[in-house]
Design a protein around this motif. Structure first.
Motif, PDB file in Angstrom:
ATOM      1  N   ALA A 259       1.914   6.580   9.845  1.00  0.00           N
ATOM      2  CA  ALA A 259       1.404   6.655   8.470  1.00  0.00           C
ATOM      3  C   ALA A 259       2.527   6.465   7.456  1.00  0.00           C
ATOM      4  N   THR A 260       2.159   5.921   6.295  1.00  0.00           N
ATOM      5  CA  THR A 260       3.103   5.809   5.177  1.00  0.00           C
ATOM      6  C   THR A 260       2.959   7.031   4.287  1.00  0.00           C
ATOM      7  N   TYR A 261       4.033   7.427   3.641  1.00  0.00           N
ATOM      8  CA  TYR A 261       4.021   8.634   2.821  1.00  0.00           C
ATOM      9  C   TYR A 261       5.176   8.572   1.823  1.00  0.00           C
ATOM     10  N   ALA A 262       5.128   9.499   0.861  1.00  0.00           N
ATOM     11  CA  ALA A 262       6.201   9.597  -0.130  1.00  0.00           C
ATOM     12  C   ALA A 262       6.596  11.057  -0.286  1.00  0.00           C
ATOM     13  N   VAL A 319       0.256   6.940   1.443  1.00  0.00           N
ATOM     14  CA  VAL A 319       0.503   6.173   0.217  1.00  0.00           C
ATOM     15  C   VAL A 319       0.649   4.699   0.597  1.00  0.00           C
ATOM     16  N   PRO A 320      -0.223   3.821   0.098  1.00  0.00           N
ATOM     17  CA  PRO A 320      -0.194   2.417   0.537  1.00  0.00           C
ATOM     18  C   PRO A 320       0.986   1.610   0.007  1.00  0.00           C
ATOM     19  N   VAL A 325       3.328   5.596  -6.337  1.00  0.00           N
ATOM     20  CA  VAL A 325       4.326   6.655  -6.467  1.00  0.00           C
ATOM     21  C   VAL A 325       5.043   6.543  -7.810  1.00  0.00           C
ATOM     22  N   GLN A 326       5.364   5.332  -8.214  1.00  0.00           N
ATOM     23  CA  GLN A 326       6.011   5.120  -9.517  1.00  0.00           C
ATOM     24  C   GLN A 326       5.121   5.618 -10.653  1.00  0.00           C
ATOM     25  N   ALA A 327       3.835   5.309 -10.569  1.00  0.00           N
ATOM     26  CA  ALA A 327       2.896   5.741 -11.609  1.00  0.00           C
ATOM     27  C   ALA A 327       2.803   7.263 -11.665  1.00  0.00           C
ATOM     28  N   ILE A 355      13.021  10.404  -4.967  1.00  0.00           N
ATOM     29  CA  ILE A 355      11.865   9.962  -4.184  1.00  0.00           C
ATOM     30  C   ILE A 355      12.323   9.187  -2.954  1.00  0.00           C
ATOM     31  N   PHE A 356      11.639   9.482  -1.831  1.00  0.00           N
ATOM     32  CA  PHE A 356      11.856   8.697  -0.617  1.00  0.00           C
ATOM     33  C   PHE A 356      10.498   8.318  -0.049  1.00  0.00           C
ATOM     34  N   MET A 357      10.338   7.046   0.301  1.00  0.00           N
ATOM     35  CA  MET A 357       9.110   6.575   0.933  1.00  0.00           C
ATOM     36  C   MET A 357       9.386   6.256   2.393  1.00  0.00           C
ATOM     37  N   GLY A 358       8.525   6.760   3.266  1.00  0.00           N
ATOM     38  CA  GLY A 358       8.730   6.565   4.694  1.00  0.00           C
ATOM     39  C   GLY A 358       7.508   5.991   5.383  1.00  0.00           C
ATOM     40  N   HIS A 359       7.732   5.569   6.622  1.00  0.00           N
ATOM     41  CA  HIS A 359       6.644   4.993   7.424  1.00  0.00           C
ATOM     42  C   HIS A 359       6.812   5.466   8.866  1.00  0.00           C
TER      43      HIS A 359
END
Length: 391
Positions: A259-262, A319-320, A325-327, A355-359
């Motif tokens: 899954a993707t996430y922030a 989070v797609p 996330v920016q918004a 902020i960090f976005m992961g997958h």
């Protein structure tokens, strides 16, 4: 008897004087008639005496047989009473030994070896549930799982209370079992129940038996949930504390490897000055009110926690893309541009956000480290802004 003698006398007169008028019998004929009358009378009296004796004998045997039947009935009843007393004594001893709370409602007793139910309270329970009295133990458990146990617990209920599982526990030397599930009261209401089961070999039948007691533990469950919630919640802000925040994020990462996430790490800018100028009580009020507004900006599926004095961590699952996330980060900054405390003063408070976005493929420590590095960069760049960490 008098009537019989009168009849015989009349008959003798007929023979003595003849059937025709004026006819006279000889002496020999009279003698024969008299002897016949005598023997007839004696035989009749003997028959009556024998009959009376027979009646006496029949009555005597009737009295004796009645007494014997009553005596045997008393013995059988006493034996049954003794057996029932032994069963009750065995039941009480088993429950007192292995169950701390002896309950006498919602009882189910069964002979596991013979796959059969027994006991008045068991029959009362099956009647209450609409289960035929002649049902086997296995059929009863299956019916209860369908009629009374909530669907997501029914399969596990059947497995735990199956003959195979109980015999396995008994062979392994286990004397008690405990199982908790949710029981359906009606079409809408459910309650938590605890099933305590004693497993023993009966000294009376030499078979493996069980006695199970059901207790409503809805109140205890609610109290436990409240305690767990209090243990997981930060008292000042009402957000998750650091330990529970970490636990929930780690659980998500284990169950959703692709899954993707922030992850957002937020820190109140210049919070030390607020404490120094207005005191720690006022500082706590600022933290509490900022936390309340921060939580209102996220969905219920997002994890919002307080991980330090003035630090917060937000985990956004599924989070797609980065634009969402920016918004959200931009919305946070704008929301605190004019933030009022005590409904009087307008204090200049703001957040710096890393902020960090992961997958998938990361653990909590890595996420925390990357978000912390991004937060450091946001503060270094002038505060009141967000910064994305890039691998």
């Amino acid at each position: 008897m008098i009537n019989l003698l009168n009849i015989l006398k009349l008959q003798s007169k007929k023979h003595i004087y003849g059937q025709q008028k004026g006819e006279v019998l000889t002496k020999n004929q009279r003698l024969r008639q008299f002897i016949g009358l005598f023997f007839a009378t004696m035989i009749t009296m003997l028959a009556i005496k024998v009959f009376d004796r027979t009646i006496e004998i029949i009555f005597f045997y009737f009295v004796i047989s009645s007494f014997v039947c009553f005596f045997l009935y008393a013995i059988i009843k006493m034996k049954k009473s003794q057996l029932k007393s032994k069963i009750n004594e065995e039941r009480y001893r088993v429950t007192l030994t292995y169950i701390s709370e002896v309950l006498f409602d919602n009882v189910l007793e069964a002979d596991i070896t013979k796959d059969m139910l027994f006991g008045k309270k068991t029959l009362a329970l099956t009647d209450l549930l609409g289960i035929p009295r002649n049902s086997s133990y296995s059929a009863t458990i299956d019916a209860i799982s369908r009629k009374r146990i909530r669907k997501d617990f029914s399969e596990e209920y059947r497995r735990v209370l199956s003959i195979e599982n109980i015999m396995k526990k008994f062979e392994n030397g286990e004397k008690t079992m405990e199982y908790e599930c949710i029981e359906r009261l009606d079409g809408v209401n459910y309650v938590w129940i605890r099933i305590n089961i004693c497993i023993f070999r009966s000294e009376i039948t030499n078979t493996v038996r069980i006695i199970s007691y059901v207790k409503n533990i809805q109140k205890q469950k609610k109290e436990m949930e409240k305690l767990m919630e209090e243990a997981n919640i930060d008292r000042l802000t009402g957000l998750y504390n650091k330990a529970s925040t970490r636990e929930m994020i780690e659980k998500f990462l284990r169950q959703n490897t692709n899954a993707t996430y922030a992850v957002m790490m937020l820190d109140i800018d210049n919070f030390k000055k607020i404490n120094d100028n207005f005191g720690h009580v006022f500082g706590d009020e600022v933290i509490a009110k900022m936390a309340k507004r921060l939580k209102s900006l996220f969905k219920t599926t997002d994890i919002v926690g307080r991980i330090g004095g003035d630090e917060f961590l937000v985990f956004m699952p599924y989070v797609p893309d980065i634009t969402i996330v920016q918004a959200r980060a931009t919305e946070i900054l704008r929301s605190f541009e004019s933030f009022i405390i005590d409904d009087v003063e307008n204090y200049n408070v703001s957040f710096s956000i890393g902020i960090f976005m992961g997958h998938g493929g990361n653990n909590f420590n890595e996420l925390y480290h990357y978000a912390d590095l991004a937060l450091y960069q946001a503060k270094k760049n002038g505060k009141n802004q967000f910064y994305f960490y890039e691998l």
